[in-house]
Scaffold this motif. Structure first.
Motif, PDB file in Angstrom:
ATOM      1  N   SER A   1      23.992  65.310  20.331  1.00 50.78           N
ATOM      2  CA  SER A   1      25.142  66.187  20.163  1.00 50.78           C
ATOM      3  C   SER A   1      25.640  66.062  18.726  1.00 50.78           C
ATOM      4  O   SER A   1      25.899  64.801  18.213  1.00 50.78           O
ATOM      5  CB  SER A   1      26.414  65.642  21.047  1.00 50.78           C
ATOM      6  N   VAL A   2      25.713  66.960  17.860  1.00 49.22           N
ATOM      7  CA  VAL A   2      26.096  67.158  16.555  1.00 49.22           C
ATOM      8  C   VAL A   2      27.350  68.003  16.263  1.00 49.22           C
ATOM      9  O   VAL A   2      27.713  68.040  15.103  1.00 49.22           O
ATOM     10  CB  VAL A   2      24.931  67.406  15.513  1.00 49.22           C
ATOM     11  N   GLY A   3      27.699  68.542  17.462  1.00 49.18           N
ATOM     12  CA  GLY A   3      28.952  69.230  17.050  1.00 49.18           C
ATOM     13  C   GLY A   3      28.573  70.529  16.697  1.00 49.18           C
ATOM     14  O   GLY A   3      27.429  70.836  16.433  1.00 49.18           O
ATOM     15  N   ALA A   4      29.469  71.722  16.829  1.00 48.45           N
ATOM     16  CA  ALA A   4      29.193  72.999  16.784  1.00 48.45           C
ATOM     17  C   ALA A   4      29.069  73.290  15.189  1.00 48.45           C
ATOM     18  O   ALA A   4      29.892  72.740  14.563  1.00 48.45           O
ATOM     19  CB  ALA A   4      30.035  73.988  17.302  1.00 48.45           C
TER      20      ALA A   4
ATOM     21  N   ALA B   1      33.279  88.370  22.421  1.00 45.98           N
ATOM     22  CA  ALA B   1      32.435  89.424  22.247  1.00 45.98           C
ATOM     23  C   ALA B   1      30.759  88.874  22.400  1.00 45.98           C
ATOM     24  O   ALA B   1      29.902  89.503  22.557  1.00 45.98           O
ATOM     25  CB  ALA B   1      32.171  89.910  20.938  1.00 45.98           C
ATOM     26  N   MET B   2      30.769  87.520  22.434  1.00 48.12           N
ATOM     27  CA  MET B   2      29.305  86.769  22.602  1.00 48.12           C
ATOM     28  C   MET B   2      28.942  86.096  23.878  1.00 48.12           C
ATOM     29  O   MET B   2      30.006  86.012  24.730  1.00 48.12           O
ATOM     30  CB  MET B   2      29.367  85.608  21.431  1.00 48.12           C
ATOM     31  N   LEU B   3      27.632  86.073  24.288  1.00 47.37           N
ATOM     32  CA  LEU B   3      27.493  85.149  25.636  1.00 47.37           C
ATOM     33  C   LEU B   3      28.249  83.838  25.701  1.00 47.37           C
ATOM     34  O   LEU B   3      28.185  83.114  24.643  1.00 47.37           O
ATOM     35  CB  LEU B   3      25.921  85.054  25.678  1.00 47.37           C
ATOM     36  N   ARG B   4      28.485  83.602  26.914  1.00 45.75           N
ATOM     37  CA  ARG B   4      29.144  82.248  27.170  1.00 45.75           C
ATOM     38  C   ARG B   4      28.316  81.590  28.030  1.00 45.75           C
ATOM     39  O   ARG B   4      27.103  81.866  28.402  1.00 45.75           O
ATOM     40  CB  ARG B   4      30.495  82.647  27.985  1.00 45.75           C
ATOM     41  N   PRO B   5      28.514  80.329  28.013  1.00 40.62           N
ATOM     42  CA  PRO B   5      27.759  79.229  28.784  1.00 40.62           C
ATOM     43  C   PRO B   5      27.506  79.777  30.325  1.00 40.62           C
ATOM     44  O   PRO B   5      26.382  79.404  30.908  1.00 40.62           O
ATOM     45  CB  PRO B   5      28.421  77.990  28.840  1.00 40.62           C
ATOM     46  N   ALA B   6      28.519  80.359  30.841  1.00 42.17           N
ATOM     47  CA  ALA B   6      28.465  81.115  32.260  1.00 42.17           C
ATOM     48  C   ALA B   6      27.183  81.976  32.239  1.00 42.17           C
ATOM     49  O   ALA B   6      26.453  82.132  33.477  1.00 42.17           O
ATOM     50  CB  ALA B   6      29.372  81.741  32.570  1.00 42.17           C
ATOM     51  N   ASP B   7      26.890  82.625  31.121  1.00 44.03           N
ATOM     52  CA  ASP B   7      25.715  83.647  31.170  1.00 44.03           C
ATOM     53  C   ASP B   7      24.428  82.848  30.812  1.00 44.03           C
ATOM     54  O   ASP B   7      23.221  83.634  31.198  1.00 44.03           O
ATOM     55  CB  ASP B   7      25.882  84.817  30.055  1.00 44.03           C
TER      56      ASP B   7
ATOM     57  N   THR C   1      26.296  77.623  23.333  1.00 44.91           N
ATOM     58  CA  THR C   1      25.878  78.339  22.215  1.00 44.91           C
ATOM     59  C   THR C   1      26.206  77.539  20.788  1.00 44.91           C
ATOM     60  O   THR C   1      27.409  76.962  20.668  1.00 44.91           O
ATOM     61  CB  THR C   1      26.379  79.722  22.145  1.00 44.91           C
ATOM     62  N   ARG C   2      25.569  77.591  19.975  1.00 45.17           N
ATOM     63  CA  ARG C   2      25.794  77.509  18.483  1.00 45.17           C
ATOM     64  C   ARG C   2      25.586  78.312  17.419  1.00 45.17           C
ATOM     65  O   ARG C   2      24.904  79.045  17.513  1.00 45.17           O
ATOM     66  CB  ARG C   2      25.131  76.006  18.273  1.00 45.17           C
ATOM     67  N   GLU C   3      26.549  78.339  16.421  1.00 43.68           N
ATOM     68  CA  GLU C   3      26.309  79.336  15.334  1.00 43.68           C
ATOM     69  C   GLU C   3      25.035  79.182  14.520  1.00 43.68           C
ATOM     70  O   GLU C   3      24.341  78.146  14.461  1.00 43.68           O
ATOM     71  CB  GLU C   3      27.537  79.273  14.285  1.00 43.68           C
TER      72      GLU C   3
ATOM     73  N   SER D   1      22.751  80.801  18.867  1.00 42.46           N
ATOM     74  CA  SER D   1      21.489  80.445  19.656  1.00 42.46           C
ATOM     75  C   SER D   1      21.816  79.311  20.700  1.00 42.46           C
ATOM     76  O   SER D   1      23.131  78.555  20.553  1.00 42.46           O
ATOM     77  CB  SER D   1      20.628  79.961  18.719  1.00 42.46           C
ATOM     78  N   ALA D   2      21.124  79.113  21.670  1.00 41.99           N
ATOM     79  CA  ALA D   2      21.358  78.475  22.668  1.00 41.99           C
ATOM     80  C   ALA D   2      19.862  77.850  23.305  1.00 41.99           C
ATOM     81  O   ALA D   2      18.846  78.490  23.290  1.00 41.99           O
ATOM     82  CB  ALA D   2      21.904  79.009  23.840  1.00 41.99           C
ATOM     83  N   ILE D   3      19.851  76.620  23.595  1.00 44.21           N
ATOM     84  CA  ILE D   3      18.507  76.053  24.374  1.00 44.21           C
ATOM     85  C   ILE D   3      18.966  76.096  25.757  1.00 44.21           C
ATOM     86  O   ILE D   3      19.712  75.351  26.297  1.00 44.21           O
ATOM     87  CB  ILE D   3      18.223  74.597  23.527  1.00 44.21           C
ATOM     88  N   VAL D   4      18.260  76.780  26.329  1.00 45.61           N
ATOM     89  CA  VAL D   4      18.450  77.041  27.993  1.00 45.61           C
ATOM     90  C   VAL D   4      17.356  76.347  28.719  1.00 45.61           C
ATOM     91  O   VAL D   4      16.030  76.350  28.275  1.00 45.61           O
ATOM     92  CB  VAL D   4      18.533  78.601  28.179  1.00 45.61           C
ATOM     93  N   ASP D   5      17.437  76.100  29.961  1.00 44.12           N
ATOM     94  CA  ASP D   5      16.416  75.535  30.967  1.00 44.12           C
ATOM     95  C   ASP D   5      15.909  76.651  31.518  1.00 44.12           C
ATOM     96  O   ASP D   5      16.458  77.511  32.206  1.00 44.12           O
ATOM     97  CB  ASP D   5      17.110  74.444  31.766  1.00 44.12           C
ATOM     98  N   ALA D   6      14.391  76.563  31.421  1.00 45.80           N
ATOM     99  CA  ALA D   6      13.639  77.458  32.286  1.00 45.80           C
ATOM    100  C   ALA D   6      12.512  76.706  33.119  1.00 45.80           C
ATOM    101  O   ALA D   6      11.637  76.286  32.326  1.00 45.80           O
ATOM    102  CB  ALA D   6      12.750  78.311  31.247  1.00 45.80           C
TER     103      ALA D   6
END
Length: 265
Positions: free
Chosen positions: A90-93, A108-114, A120-122, A151-156
């Motif tokens: 974790s390095v902060g946003a 207007a941007m995707l949220r963690p719930a999505d 997400t990070r800038e 961008s986000a790193i999601v689990d697949a």
């Protein structure tokens, strides 16, 4: 004289200590670092980040870090902060830069719930510029009144996948014209393929190739683009390292992304 020598010796000791703990650089343009070192590197400004030398032109500048054992091989042309994110450190946003993208609010941007809980990070200016916005074979794109990328790193299925979202707000009529030109450009561009086309949406596949450990890698990025009012919304599944993205994920996420961007009307 004694004080001066003591000060000089102390300074040399600090420098030597910094060299001893610095990550090791390799000829292939990577830096091996432990997660602790990566977190420390994350505070290095982009201007100070080392650049790759002699990297093949076909290698994407935004190539993801390689995780090997307990160390992380960070592409030397990439932001150290991205490497820290990839290892879970974790390095902060990343602070949102001032200027054009200041006009796109969080709503207007995707949220963690999505994104299954992923934060997400800038995205900085050097992250995936070819997709912000897509310009197949050099097509011209209108200059937005405001834009923003995260961008986000999601689990697949217990594997990491990188998802990029880009939202751009345009003057009246510009978003429609861009989408129309994009649809035409994809059809005539060798590295791009039109997967699906609708009135205000389309899905594309972007293919890149590069050499990786004596193998030639073919990587597919799936990009879903939609228009809502004066805004263009993009969601790209970038996969992970040499693994390609998935069309279904990009098309699934473009729905909530478009819905959230509708607040820009």
């Amino acid at each position: 004289m004694f004080v001066f020598r003591s000060f000089l010796a102390a300074a040399l000791a600090v420098i030597a200590g910094g060299v001893a703990t610095a990550p090791a650089a390799h000829a292939e343009g990577t830096i091996d670092a432990t997660p602790r070192q990566v977190a420390r590197l994350a505070s290095v400004p982009a201007e100070a980040a080392p650049r790759a030398v002699g990297r093949p032109a076909s290698v994407a500048a935004e190539a993801m870090p390689r995780v090997v054992g307990r160390t992380v091989s960070v592409p030397s042309g990439a932001m150290p902060r991205a490497a820290a994110q990839a290892t879970g450190v974790s390095v902060g946003a990343v602070p949102r830069p001032a200027g054009r993208d200041a006009g796109i609010p969080d709503e207007a941007m995707l949220r963690p719930a999505d994104l299954g809980g992923a934060e997400t990070r800038e995205a900085d200016a050097e992250s995936w510029p070819a997709l912000r916005p897509p310009r197949p074979c050099g097509m011209r794109a209108p200059k937005p009144a405001a834009d923003r990328a995260v961008s986000a790193i999601v689990d697949a299925d217990r594997a990491p996948v990188v998802v990029l979202e880009y939202v751009a707000q345009h003057p009246a009529g510009a978003a429609e014209r861009y989408l129309r030109r994009l649809r035409a450009a994809v059809r005539d561009c060798p590295n791009w393929r039109l997967e699906k086309s609708g009135t205000d949406t389309l899905t594309m596949r972007w293919t890149q190739t590069w050499e990786h450990v004596d193998d030639r890698v073919t990587h597919h990025t799936y990009v879903a683009v939609a228009r809502t009012g004066r805004a263009i919304v993009l969601v790209a599944d970038l996969g992970w390292e040499t693994s390609s993205g998935e069309r279904a994920r990009a098309e699934r996420l473009i729905t909530p992304a478009t819905r959230r961007a509708a607040v820009l009307h």
